[in-house]
Scaffold this motif. Structure first.
Motif, mmCIF file in Angstrom:
data_model
loop_
_atom_site.group_PDB
_atom_site.id
_atom_site.type_symbol
_atom_site.label_atom_id
_atom_site.label_comp_id
_atom_site.label_asym_id
_atom_site.label_seq_id
_atom_site.Cartn_x
_atom_site.Cartn_y
_atom_site.Cartn_z
ATOM 1 N N VAL A 23 10.626 43.257 -13.967
ATOM 2 C CA VAL A 23 10.879 41.828 -14.190
ATOM 3 C C VAL A 23 11.726 41.657 -15.449
ATOM 4 O O VAL A 23 12.696 40.903 -15.468
ATOM 5 N N ALA A 24 11.373 42.407 -16.487
ATOM 6 C CA ALA A 24 12.123 42.314 -17.750
ATOM 7 C C ALA A 24 13.585 42.689 -17.520
ATOM 8 O O ALA A 24 14.497 41.996 -17.980
ATOM 9 N N GLN A 25 13.818 43.768 -16.777
ATOM 10 C CA GLN A 25 15.202 44.198 -16.529
ATOM 11 C C GLN A 25 16.004 43.090 -15.840
ATOM 12 O O GLN A 25 17.148 42.814 -16.200
ATOM 13 N N GLN A 26 15.376 42.432 -14.867
ATOM 14 C CA GLN A 26 16.064 41.334 -14.161
ATOM 15 C C GLN A 26 16.375 40.179 -15.123
ATOM 16 O O GLN A 26 17.496 39.678 -15.169
ATOM 17 N N CYS A 27 15.376 39.786 -15.901
ATOM 18 C CA CYS A 27 15.557 38.622 -16.784
ATOM 19 C C CYS A 27 16.575 38.910 -17.879
ATOM 20 O O CYS A 27 17.341 38.018 -18.276
ATOM 21 N N LEU A 28 16.601 40.155 -18.347
ATOM 22 C CA LEU A 28 17.512 40.487 -19.455
ATOM 23 C C LEU A 28 18.973 40.477 -18.999
ATOM 24 O O LEU A 28 19.882 40.512 -19.824
ATOM 25 N N TYR A 30 20.163 37.878 -17.770
ATOM 26 C CA TYR A 30 20.563 36.484 -17.990
ATOM 27 C C TYR A 30 20.070 35.923 -19.311
ATOM 28 O O TYR A 30 20.280 34.762 -19.622
ATOM 29 N N GLY A 31 19.333 36.702 -20.066
ATOM 30 C CA GLY A 31 18.808 36.105 -21.297
ATOM 31 C C GLY A 31 18.044 37.105 -22.124
ATOM 32 O O GLY A 31 18.425 38.288 -22.166
ATOM 33 N N GLN A 32 16.960 36.671 -22.769
ATOM 34 C CA GLN A 32 16.261 37.567 -23.689
ATOM 35 C C GLN A 32 14.758 37.351 -23.619
ATOM 36 O O GLN A 32 14.260 36.356 -23.113
ATOM 37 N N GLU A 40 13.572 33.856 -21.937
ATOM 38 C CA GLU A 40 14.426 32.659 -21.888
ATOM 39 C C GLU A 40 15.774 33.091 -21.332
ATOM 40 O O GLU A 40 16.369 34.053 -21.816
ATOM 41 N N CYS A 41 16.237 32.373 -20.298
ATOM 42 C CA CYS A 41 17.483 32.764 -19.651
ATOM 43 C C CYS A 41 18.410 31.566 -19.516
ATOM 44 O O CYS A 41 17.952 30.419 -19.410
ATOM 45 N N GLN A 42 19.701 31.856 -19.475
ATOM 46 C CA GLN A 42 20.723 30.843 -19.237
ATOM 47 C C GLN A 42 21.308 31.147 -17.856
ATOM 48 O O GLN A 42 21.846 32.227 -17.629
ATOM 49 N N LEU A 48 20.380 31.485 -10.741
ATOM 50 C CA LEU A 48 18.949 31.172 -10.663
ATOM 51 C C LEU A 48 18.396 31.643 -9.317
ATOM 52 O O LEU A 48 17.368 32.317 -9.258
ATOM 53 N N TYR A 49 19.109 31.337 -8.243
ATOM 54 C CA TYR A 49 18.674 31.769 -6.908
ATOM 55 C C TYR A 49 18.612 33.296 -6.831
ATOM 56 O O TYR A 49 17.642 33.872 -6.329
ATOM 57 N N LYS A 50 19.611 33.961 -7.393
ATOM 58 C CA LYS A 50 19.654 35.439 -7.393
ATOM 59 C C LYS A 50 18.442 35.996 -8.137
ATOM 60 O O LYS A 50 17.758 36.908 -7.675
#
Lengths: 93, 93
Positions: A23-28, A30-32, A40-42, A48-50
């Protein structure tokens, strides 16, 4: 748009920690990471859908909980350790 | 106004778990727990200030991290275990 991803997982198990890393790898992308399981992601509508699709494939629905919130970043209140790096701020060396 | 409280604490220590319980007690005055250390609360300016003051007194600034976000509840996306109870919905028996 600014979003927050909160991921509740059983980190006592090896499997749980592995899912959290994924999950962290995916979120990173787009953000931190601002807390152990909060990111937190931009994103825009497409990313967002991806991200949602990728997270849904990782999460164990009857063990984990993942929540995405749309937040107003200008009103965020933080006390204690703050890992957030504001990339929009000028970098001063 | 709808807020999210995310609290990152070392739950390996007795002290950390005690602080998490105290944070939970404060947040549950205004809302509910949606994940282990994430709470959704409904507050106004005054109760937000009261909650922030109470949380600041509990948190260990060099060990913990507490973040309050203003969120748009209509856009929340949830997968997996969902503990949220929508009290505005009609109760059907």
């Amino acid at each position: 748009m600014h979003i927050l991803v909160a991921y509740d997982v059983k980190t006592e198990t090896v499997e749980g920690r592995r899912r959290l890393r994924k999950v962290a790898q995916q979120c990173l992308n787009y953000g931190q990471r601002v807390q152990y399981s909060v990111f937190e992601c931009q994103v825009n509508e497409m990313t967002l859908y991806k991200l949602q699709t990728a997270l849904e494939a990782i999460v164990e629905p009857d063990e984990d909980s993942i929540r995405i919130y749309h937040v107003n970043p200008s009103k965020t209140w933080v006390k204690g350790i703050d890992r957030y790096v504001d990339f929009d701020e000028p970098l001063i060396f």
